[in-house]
Design a protein around this motif. Structure first.
Motif, PDB file in Angstrom:
ATOM      1  N   LEU A 120     -22.642  -3.173  -0.428  1.00 42.70           N
ATOM      2  CA  LEU A 120     -21.863  -2.467   0.516  1.00 42.70           C
ATOM      3  C   LEU A 120     -20.680  -2.818   1.279  1.00 42.70           C
ATOM      4  O   LEU A 120     -19.958  -2.042   1.380  1.00 42.70           O
ATOM      5  N   HIS A 121     -20.866  -3.825   2.010  1.00 39.72           N
ATOM      6  CA  HIS A 121     -19.520  -4.475   2.449  1.00 39.72           C
ATOM      7  C   HIS A 121     -18.340  -4.591   1.713  1.00 39.72           C
ATOM      8  O   HIS A 121     -17.182  -4.142   1.948  1.00 39.72           O
ATOM      9  N   ARG A 122     -18.653  -5.195   0.303  1.00 41.90           N
ATOM     10  CA  ARG A 122     -17.577  -5.586  -0.452  1.00 41.90           C
ATOM     11  C   ARG A 122     -16.968  -4.197  -1.007  1.00 41.90           C
ATOM     12  O   ARG A 122     -15.655  -4.116  -1.115  1.00 41.90           O
ATOM     13  N   ALA A 123     -17.726  -3.018  -1.201  1.00 39.65           N
ATOM     14  CA  ALA A 123     -17.299  -1.815  -1.647  1.00 39.65           C
ATOM     15  C   ALA A 123     -16.459  -1.052  -0.697  1.00 39.65           C
ATOM     16  O   ALA A 123     -15.572  -0.683  -0.892  1.00 39.65           O
ATOM     17  N   GLN A 124     -16.720  -1.064   0.708  1.00 40.33           N
ATOM     18  CA  GLN A 124     -15.954  -0.582   1.547  1.00 40.33           C
ATOM     19  C   GLN A 124     -14.673  -1.386   1.732  1.00 40.33           C
ATOM     20  O   GLN A 124     -13.603  -0.831   1.822  1.00 40.33           O
ATOM     21  N   GLN A 125     -14.718  -2.666   1.656  1.00 40.93           N
ATOM     22  CA  GLN A 125     -13.414  -3.360   1.861  1.00 40.93           C
ATOM     23  C   GLN A 125     -12.395  -2.993   0.714  1.00 40.93           C
ATOM     24  O   GLN A 125     -11.326  -2.770   0.640  1.00 40.93           O
ATOM     25  N   ALA A 126     -13.135  -2.973  -0.700  1.00 41.75           N
ATOM     26  CA  ALA A 126     -12.414  -2.519  -1.893  1.00 41.75           C
ATOM     27  C   ALA A 126     -12.019  -1.050  -1.677  1.00 41.75           C
ATOM     28  O   ALA A 126     -10.772  -0.910  -2.190  1.00 41.75           O
ATOM     29  N   GLY A 127     -12.614  -0.016  -1.428  1.00 44.13           N
ATOM     30  CA  GLY A 127     -12.334   1.166  -1.106  1.00 44.13           C
ATOM     31  C   GLY A 127     -11.077   1.362  -0.227  1.00 44.13           C
ATOM     32  O   GLY A 127     -10.019   2.274  -0.453  1.00 44.13           O
ATOM     33  N   TRP A 128     -11.132   0.400   0.769  1.00 43.68           N
ATOM     34  CA  TRP A 128      -9.985   0.640   1.722  1.00 43.68           C
ATOM     35  C   TRP A 128      -8.710   0.198   1.242  1.00 43.68           C
ATOM     36  O   TRP A 128      -7.783   0.752   1.173  1.00 43.68           O
ATOM     37  N   ALA A 129      -8.798  -0.999   0.255  1.00 48.15           N
ATOM     38  CA  ALA A 129      -7.604  -1.700  -0.260  1.00 48.15           C
ATOM     39  C   ALA A 129      -7.127  -0.610  -1.315  1.00 48.15           C
ATOM     40  O   ALA A 129      -6.092  -0.478  -1.536  1.00 48.15           O
ATOM     41  N   LEU A 130      -8.092  -0.014  -2.210  1.00 49.26           N
ATOM     42  CA  LEU A 130      -7.477   1.104  -2.813  1.00 49.26           C
ATOM     43  C   LEU A 130      -7.086   2.059  -2.149  1.00 49.26           C
ATOM     44  O   LEU A 130      -5.730   2.669  -3.081  1.00 49.26           O
ATOM     45  N   ALA A 131      -7.302   2.592  -1.245  1.00 46.50           N
ATOM     46  CA  ALA A 131      -6.659   3.670  -0.435  1.00 46.50           C
ATOM     47  C   ALA A 131      -5.095   3.362  -0.205  1.00 46.50           C
ATOM     48  O   ALA A 131      -4.205   4.135  -0.222  1.00 46.50           O
ATOM     49  N   GLU A 132      -4.960   2.081   0.272  1.00 45.19           N
ATOM     50  CA  GLU A 132      -3.753   1.901   0.708  1.00 45.19           C
ATOM     51  C   GLU A 132      -2.863   1.613  -0.466  1.00 45.19           C
ATOM     52  O   GLU A 132      -1.623   1.649  -0.336  1.00 45.19           O
ATOM     53  N   LEU A 133      -3.334   1.192  -1.649  1.00 41.94           N
ATOM     54  CA  LEU A 133      -2.601   1.066  -3.126  1.00 41.94           C
ATOM     55  C   LEU A 133      -2.050   2.543  -3.433  1.00 41.94           C
ATOM     56  O   LEU A 133      -1.107   2.814  -3.711  1.00 41.94           O
ATOM     57  N   TYR A 134      -3.203   3.500  -3.532  1.00 47.45           N
ATOM     58  CA  TYR A 134      -3.021   4.638  -3.655  1.00 47.45           C
ATOM     59  C   TYR A 134      -1.961   5.111  -2.710  1.00 47.45           C
ATOM     60  O   TYR A 134      -0.947   5.947  -3.285  1.00 47.45           O
ATOM     61  N   ALA A 135      -1.782   4.810  -1.526  1.00 51.67           N
ATOM     62  CA  ALA A 135      -0.756   5.228  -0.723  1.00 51.67           C
ATOM     63  C   ALA A 135       0.482   4.803  -1.108  1.00 51.67           C
ATOM     64  O   ALA A 135       1.660   5.469  -0.716  1.00 51.67           O
ATOM     65  N   ASP A 136       0.574   3.679  -1.229  1.00 49.49           N
ATOM     66  CA  ASP A 136       2.062   3.096  -1.877  1.00 49.49           C
ATOM     67  C   ASP A 136       2.425   3.942  -2.945  1.00 49.49           C
ATOM     68  O   ASP A 136       3.647   4.398  -3.037  1.00 49.49           O
ATOM     69  N   VAL A 137       1.621   4.391  -3.780  1.00 53.14           N
ATOM     70  CA  VAL A 137       2.017   5.331  -5.094  1.00 53.14           C
ATOM     71  C   VAL A 137       2.439   6.513  -4.558  1.00 53.14           C
ATOM     72  O   VAL A 137       3.365   7.095  -5.063  1.00 53.14           O
ATOM     73  N   VAL A 138       1.741   7.115  -3.510  1.00 51.76           N
ATOM     74  CA  VAL A 138       2.303   8.288  -3.026  1.00 51.76           C
ATOM     75  C   VAL A 138       3.589   8.213  -2.488  1.00 51.76           C
ATOM     76  O   VAL A 138       4.354   9.266  -2.707  1.00 51.76           O
ATOM     77  N   ASP A 139       3.952   7.334  -1.706  1.00 50.11           N
ATOM     78  CA  ASP A 139       5.015   7.024  -1.111  1.00 50.11           C
ATOM     79  C   ASP A 139       6.181   7.146  -2.228  1.00 50.11           C
ATOM     80  O   ASP A 139       7.274   7.600  -1.989  1.00 50.11           O
ATOM     81  N   ARG A 140       5.885   6.253  -3.308  1.00 49.75           N
ATOM     82  CA  ARG A 140       7.077   6.258  -4.593  1.00 49.75           C
ATOM     83  C   ARG A 140       7.428   7.438  -5.197  1.00 49.75           C
ATOM     84  O   ARG A 140       8.117   8.102  -5.719  1.00 49.75           O
ATOM     85  N   LEU A 141       6.140   8.349  -5.219  1.00 51.20           N
ATOM     86  CA  LEU A 141       5.993   9.591  -5.826  1.00 51.20           C
ATOM     87  C   LEU A 141       6.883  10.721  -4.925  1.00 51.20           C
ATOM     88  O   LEU A 141       7.786  11.480  -5.631  1.00 51.20           O
ATOM     89  N   LEU A 142       6.901  10.631  -3.705  1.00 55.94           N
ATOM     90  CA  LEU A 142       7.668  11.397  -2.850  1.00 55.94           C
ATOM     91  C   LEU A 142       8.975  11.217  -2.901  1.00 55.94           C
ATOM     92  O   LEU A 142       9.789  12.126  -3.032  1.00 55.94           O
ATOM     93  N   HIS A 143       9.323   9.812  -2.958  1.00 55.25           N
ATOM     94  CA  HIS A 143      10.563   9.333  -3.019  1.00 55.25           C
ATOM     95  C   HIS A 143      11.429   9.815  -4.219  1.00 55.25           C
ATOM     96  O   HIS A 143      12.597  10.327  -4.439  1.00 55.25           O
TER      97      HIS A 143
END
Length: 381
Positions: free
Chosen positions: A59-82
Motif C-alpha cells: 500500500l505504501h509503495r503503491a502510493q509512492q509510485a502513484g504520486w511519482a507517476l502523477a508528477e511524470l504525467y504533469a510534465d507531459v501535460v506541460d510539454r503538450l500545452l507548450h
C-alpha cells in the motif's frame, strides 16, 4: 461546443508515457493538436513492475509510485500545452489512465467462489489536478467492473468514432503490452476483446538477453527461427481458448511463466525464443480476428485490419500479420489519419470528453457490462 482534452497513457510495456492533446466537437473522434512521448524513469518503472506481484508494504509503495507517476504525467501535460500553444485554462479535462497493477474482472482465475472482482490502476489523480490546474478524469475502468464487465478493452467506442465506415467490416488491433482487437462490423455493431500477449513477453525477453527495452523493428527476432513445440505450449494457455468478452494482463504473461515452459524443452537459443514469442502474438491476434463475432456475414466479410500501438512499428509483427491474414490488407492506422503511437492516448482524451458530456464510454457488447456507463471519477481543477 468544441473542447480541448488531454489523454495520458502509460501502457503495459511500461516504456514511457504517451500524451495527446485533442479537440472534440460533438461525438466525433476529434483531431490531435499535439502529441508527446516521455520515457519512463528506470526507478519508477522498477517500482511499478514490483507492484505487479504481492510484496511487503504494498500500500505504501503503491502510493509512492502513484504520486511519482502523477508528477511524470504533469510534465507531459506541460510539454503538450507548450507544443499546442495553449494554457491550462484552455483544457477542459485530462483523461489519465494510470498504471494497471492488478486486473481481476469477473471470471478471472484468481477469483474463486464469491470473491469480489476489481481492477487497480496506480495514480494520484488529485496530485495531477493540483500540479496542472486541470480537471482530471481517472479510475476509468472500475465502473464497468462494478456493472459486471471486463473493463477492457475500453477503446472500441473511440475506434468506432475514428475508423468506422458504414457498410464496411474493419478490425482495429492495438499491439500494446497486451493486444486487443475491435471488430467494427458492416452492420454497425461493435465487438472487442483482449487477444493475449502483444509486446509484454517480447519486451521482457529482449531486455533480459540484449539489455534493450524492446526489439526495435523486430530486428533481433527476425534473426531467429520459430520453435514449434514452444509455440504450441504457449498457445495451449486456457485463457486463449476463451471467446466473447474477455480481458487479461501482464500478471498472466510473465518471464517466470515462460521460464517454466522452457524448462520442459531442450535448451533454445534466446533469439529463437524471441522469434517464437512474435509468432505467438501474430497467431493469437489472427485467430481472434478469424473467430470473432462478425455477424451473419462471418469473418469473410473483413475488409481491412488497422494496427496501432507500439507493435505497429515492429516489422516482424506487421509482416507476420500480413502473411497470416492475406489477402486482407494489414496496415498501420497512420494511413487513416491517426499515427499508431497516438491512438490509445487519444482514446483516453476522448473518454474524458465523454465523461464531461455525460455520455457512456463503454460498449456493453464488448466488456459484458450490464449496460452503458459513464466512466471515470472527476477530480476538479
Amino acid at each position: 461546443m468544441a473542447v480541448h482534452c488531454i489523454g495520458l497513457m502509460s501502457g503495459t510495456s511500461l516504456d514511457g508515457v504517451d500524451g495527446v492533446l485533442a479537440t472534440f466537437d460533438g461525438d466525433d473522434a476529434g483531431r490531435v493538436r499535439a502529441h508527446v512521448y516521455q520515457p519512463m524513469p528506470a526507478s519508477l518503472r522498477t517500482a511499478l513492475l514490483a507492484l505487479q506481484t504481492p510484496g511487503e508494504d504494498e500500500l505504501h509503495r503503491a502510493q509512492q509510485a502513484g504520486w511519482a507517476l502523477a508528477e511524470l504525467y504533469a510534465d507531459v501535460v506541460d510539454r503538450l500545452l507548450h507544443k499546442a500553444g495553449l494554457a491550462a485554462r484552455d483544457v477542459a479535462a485530462i483523461g489519465a489512465h494510470g498504471q494497471t497493477v492488478r486486473h481481476c474482472p469477473p471470471g478471472h482465475p484468481r477469483l474463486d467462489g464469491d470473491a469480489t472482482p476489481y481492477t487497480i490502476q496506480v495514480l494520484a489523480p488529485a496530485r495531477l489536478a493540483e500540479c496542472t490546474g486541470i480537471a482530471v478524469v481517472a479510475d476509468l475502468r472500475s465502473r464497468d467492473v462494478a456493472a459486471g464487465g471486463q473493463a477492457a478493452p475500453l477503446v472500441p467506442a473511440f475506434h468506432r468514432a475514428a475508423f468506422g465506415v458504414p457498410g464496411q467490416a474493419v478490425a482495429v488491433v492495438n499491439l500494446g503490452g497486451i493486444a486487443n482487437a475491435t471488430l467494427l462490423r458492416a452492420d454497425g455493431q461493435v465487438r472487442g476483446f483482449d487477444t493475449g500477449p502483444g509486446n509484454v513477453l517480447l519486451d521482457a525477453w529482449c531486455q533480459r538477453h540484449t539489455g534493450q527495452p524492446f526489439d526495435a523493428d523486430g530486428a533481433w527476432g527476425r534473426q531467429g527461427t520459430v520453435h514449434p513445440d514452444l509455440l504450441q505450449a504457449l498457445l495451449a494457455d486456457p485463457w486463449l481458448q476463451k471467446r466473447g468478452a474477455r480481458s487479461t494482463g501482464r500478471d498472466r504473461y510473465t518471464l517466470e511463466g515462460l521460464d517454466a515452459l522452457l524448462r520442459r524443452l531442450e535448451p533454445l537459443d534466446p533469439v529463437d525464443v524471441q522469434a517464437t514469442l512474435a509468432a505467438l502474438t501474430v497467431e493469437t491476434v489472427a485467430r481472434a480476428l478469424m473467430e470473432g463475432d462478425w455477424g451473419e456475414a462471418g469473418p469473410g466479410s473483413l475488409q481491412r485490419v488497422l494496427v496501432c500501438g507500439g507493435g505497429a512499428r515492429n516489422r516482424q509483427l506487421m509482416n507476420g500479420l500480413a502473411e497470416r491474414l492475406w489477402p486482407v490488407p494489414v496496415e498501420p492506422t497512420d494511413a487513416h489519419g491517426w499515427p499508431a503511437p497516438w491512438v490509445e492516448a487519444a482514446a483516453f482524451a476522448w473518454l474524458a470528453a465523454q465523461h464531461l458530456h455525460g455520455r457512456a464510454g463503454n460498449v456493453p457488447e464488448v466488456t459484458g457490462a450490464a449496460g452503458p456507463r459513464i466512466l471515470g471519477a472527476l477530480y476538479p481543477a
